[in-house]
Scaffold this motif. Structure first.
Motif, mmCIF file in Angstrom:
data_model
loop_
_atom_site.group_PDB
_atom_site.id
_atom_site.type_symbol
_atom_site.label_atom_id
_atom_site.label_comp_id
_atom_site.label_asym_id
_atom_site.label_seq_id
_atom_site.Cartn_x
_atom_site.Cartn_y
_atom_site.Cartn_z
ATOM 1 N N ASP A 180 55.972 -9.151 -12.542
ATOM 2 C CA ASP A 180 54.613 -8.840 -12.100
ATOM 3 C C ASP A 180 54.475 -7.328 -11.970
ATOM 4 O OD1 ASP A 180 52.042 -9.222 -11.376
ATOM 5 O OD2 ASP A 180 52.454 -10.393 -9.583
ATOM 6 N N VAL A 181 53.229 -6.851 -11.924
ATOM 7 C CA VAL A 181 52.999 -5.410 -11.853
ATOM 8 C C VAL A 181 51.908 -5.117 -10.836
ATOM 9 C CG1 VAL A 181 53.691 -4.946 -14.228
ATOM 10 C CG2 VAL A 181 51.316 -5.510 -13.741
ATOM 11 N N SER A 182 51.952 -3.922 -10.294
ATOM 12 C CA SER A 182 50.867 -3.348 -9.508
ATOM 13 C C SER A 182 50.749 -1.889 -9.931
ATOM 14 C CB SER A 182 51.148 -3.464 -8.005
ATOM 15 O OG SER A 182 52.149 -2.545 -7.613
ATOM 16 N N LEU A 183 49.779 -1.196 -9.388
ATOM 17 C CA LEU A 183 49.620 0.212 -9.764
ATOM 18 C C LEU A 183 50.843 1.030 -9.355
ATOM 19 C CD1 LEU A 183 45.849 0.771 -8.879
ATOM 20 C CD2 LEU A 183 46.871 0.321 -11.113
ATOM 21 N N GLY A 184 51.459 0.679 -8.249
ATOM 22 C CA GLY A 184 52.652 1.401 -7.815
ATOM 23 C C GLY A 184 53.820 1.219 -8.766
ATOM 24 N N GLY B 178 58.754 -8.735 -4.651
ATOM 25 C CA GLY B 178 58.391 -9.689 -5.682
ATOM 26 C C GLY B 178 57.366 -10.712 -5.232
ATOM 27 N N ALA B 179 57.398 -11.154 -3.979
ATOM 28 C CA ALA B 179 56.460 -12.159 -3.482
ATOM 29 C C ALA B 179 55.261 -11.447 -2.862
ATOM 30 C CB ALA B 179 57.148 -13.068 -2.472
ATOM 31 N N TRP B 180 54.257 -11.121 -3.688
ATOM 32 C CA TRP B 180 53.154 -10.294 -3.187
ATOM 33 C C TRP B 180 52.330 -10.977 -2.108
ATOM 34 C CZ3 TRP B 180 48.007 -11.348 -3.230
ATOM 35 C CH2 TRP B 180 47.550 -12.360 -4.069
ATOM 36 N N PRO B 181 52.140 -12.326 -2.085
ATOM 37 C CA PRO B 181 51.386 -12.898 -0.961
ATOM 38 C C PRO B 181 52.049 -12.668 0.391
ATOM 39 C CG PRO B 181 51.472 -14.456 -2.791
ATOM 40 C CD PRO B 181 52.426 -13.352 -3.114
ATOM 41 N N MET B 182 53.375 -12.619 0.406
ATOM 42 C CA MET B 182 54.080 -12.356 1.667
ATOM 43 C C MET B 182 53.995 -10.895 2.061
ATOM 44 S SD MET B 182 54.969 -15.266 2.620
ATOM 45 C CE MET B 182 55.907 -14.709 4.033
ATOM 46 N N LEU B 183 53.654 -10.034 1.110
ATOM 47 C CA LEU B 183 53.502 -8.620 1.427
ATOM 48 C C LEU B 183 52.246 -8.358 2.245
ATOM 49 C CD1 LEU B 183 54.758 -5.811 0.897
ATOM 50 C CD2 LEU B 183 53.357 -5.670 -1.157
ATOM 51 N N VAL B 184 51.236 -9.212 2.101
ATOM 52 C CA VAL B 184 49.966 -9.024 2.804
ATOM 53 C C VAL B 184 50.134 -9.076 4.318
ATOM 54 C CG1 VAL B 184 47.674 -9.998 3.172
ATOM 55 C CG2 VAL B 184 48.586 -9.808 0.856
ATOM 56 N N VAL C 79 59.871 0.061 8.770
ATOM 57 C CA VAL C 79 59.937 -1.353 9.151
ATOM 58 C C VAL C 79 59.360 -2.236 8.059
ATOM 59 C CG1 VAL C 79 59.200 -3.055 10.852
ATOM 60 C CG2 VAL C 79 59.843 -0.761 11.594
ATOM 61 N N VAL C 80 58.226 -1.816 7.480
ATOM 62 C CA VAL C 80 57.627 -2.595 6.397
ATOM 63 C C VAL C 80 58.566 -2.645 5.200
ATOM 64 C CG1 VAL C 80 55.727 -2.649 4.737
ATOM 65 C CG2 VAL C 80 55.260 -2.195 7.138
ATOM 66 N N ALA C 81 59.242 -1.540 4.912
ATOM 67 C CA ALA C 81 60.185 -1.519 3.795
ATOM 68 C C ALA C 81 61.336 -2.489 4.027
ATOM 69 C CB ALA C 81 60.720 -0.105 3.593
ATOM 70 N N LEU C 82 61.763 -2.631 5.286
ATOM 71 C CA LEU C 82 62.852 -3.555 5.603
ATOM 72 C C LEU C 82 62.399 -5.012 5.546
ATOM 73 C CD1 LEU C 82 64.530 -1.668 8.589
ATOM 74 C CD2 LEU C 82 65.372 -1.851 6.254
ATOM 75 N N LEU C 83 61.139 -5.256 5.922
ATOM 76 C CA LEU C 83 60.639 -6.623 5.980
ATOM 77 C C LEU C 83 59.972 -7.076 4.687
ATOM 78 C CD1 LEU C 83 59.027 -6.656 9.538
ATOM 79 C CD2 LEU C 83 61.286 -7.496 8.871
ATOM 80 N N ALA C 84 59.598 -6.122 3.825
ATOM 81 C CA ALA C 84 58.826 -6.465 2.625
ATOM 82 C C ALA C 84 59.628 -7.391 1.721
ATOM 83 C CB ALA C 84 58.439 -5.201 1.872
ATOM 84 N N PRO C 85 59.059 -8.560 1.398
ATOM 85 C CA PRO C 85 59.741 -9.475 0.475
ATOM 86 C C PRO C 85 59.470 -9.073 -0.965
ATOM 87 C CG PRO C 85 57.736 -10.484 1.285
ATOM 88 C CD PRO C 85 57.815 -9.112 1.921
ATOM 89 N N LEU D 80 60.191 -1.855 -3.455
ATOM 90 C CA LEU D 80 60.245 -2.720 -2.282
ATOM 91 C C LEU D 80 59.030 -3.627 -2.163
ATOM 92 C CD1 LEU D 80 61.476 -0.036 0.274
ATOM 93 C CD2 LEU D 80 62.851 -1.779 -0.864
ATOM 94 N N GLY D 81 58.061 -3.478 -3.055
ATOM 95 C CA GLY D 81 56.861 -4.296 -2.999
ATOM 96 C C GLY D 81 56.821 -5.280 -4.145
#
Length: 265
Positions: free
Chosen positions: A214-218, A125-131, A117-123, A208-209
């Motif tokens: 932009d970058v993250s550890l993933g 590129g927009a990391w604030p919306m991922l929170v 579900v999170v993978a389907l809803l995850a926006p 999906l995140g």
């Protein structure tokens, strides 16, 4: 600091924060800079952890990814614990139809496969919306524990006395119930940080995140996966493990100190 695990976790987490936020001050390269003379180079005095296939400094990228992952993990954990506290105390203190409705919603979310579900809803590129998306699927079990503790606390003499004296329900919760839940919520928030960071890393690894530029550890682990050299992914993966280990040790230490039942008291 009264437990070895808690002290080790706190010290390790402080060192990670210092590395992530103070490291760029000593890095000769910015995370968004490209060295067109060094594509996929090994670690050297010019590039301490080497470069990626696109010529970006791995050290600077890793620190940037750590800052992004820490921000997402901390914000998601605080939001998740806050939602669990509000819903759990409201359901446990009010009871009746509100209790049944809130717990029905929690049970419904527990049935759903969270990662899918999170993978389907995850926006992407927009990391604030991922929170909020991550936090929406991490509060249910804690809310059930908070509800059970609140149902027990509302029968205590001091709570009954306050209600008989006409103190409003929200004020009773703030003054008499919430302080007794503080230790549980502190431990839950610290442990949820690691869960959120792993979830964000998994989503970013799958694309999906957080997404380029932009970058993250993933995303760094995903970029280095399958490459001829292992240092681009190894640095990000090692720092990811270090962060999760630190927050888990800190959470265990908090639980040992704040939970009197673990010491038989």
């Amino acid at each position: 600091m009264r437990t070895r695990r808690g002290a080790a976790g706190a010290v390790l987490l402080v060192l990670v924060f210092l590395l992530a936020f103070a490291g760029p001050l000593v890095s000769p390269w910015g995370w968004d800079e490209t060295d067109f003379t060094a594509f996929h180079q090994e670690p050297s005095a010019r590039h301490w952890l080497g470069t990626t296939q696109s010529g970006r400094d791995v050290f600077a990228l890793t620190l940037r990814g750590a800052r992004r992952s820490l921000a997402i993990g901390l914000l998601a954990a605080v939001l998740s614990t806050g939602v669990a506290a509000v819903i759990g105390t409201a359901a446990g203190f009010a009871g009746g139809a509100l209790d049944r409705a809130l717990m029905w919603g929690a049970d419904l979310l527990l049935v759903l496969p969270p990662f899918l579900v999170v993978a389907l809803l995850a926006p992407g590129g927009a990391w604030p919306m991922l929170v909020p998306v991550l936090a929406a699927f991490m509060w249910m079990l804690t809310a059930k524990v908070v509800r059970a503790m609140t149902r027990s606390l509302r029968e205590r003499e001091y709570v009954l006395a306050a209600r008989f004296l006409g103190v409003s329900g929200p004020r009773v919760i703030v003054r008499h119930v919430s302080p007794r839940l503080a230790s549980l919520l502190a431990v839950d928030a610290s442990l949820t940080v690691g869960v959120a960071i792993i979830a964000e890393g998994g989503l970013s690894y799958l694309g999906l995140g957080v997404r380029p530029p932009d970058v993250s550890l993933g995303t760094l682990v995903a970029e280095g996966h399958g490459a001829a050299a292992t240092w681009p992914a190894g640095a990000a993966a090692g720092l990811l493990v270090l962060i999760v280990l630190a927050v888990n040790l800190l959470g265990d230490g908090l639980r040992d100190v704040l939970d009197p039942l673990r010491d038989g008291r």
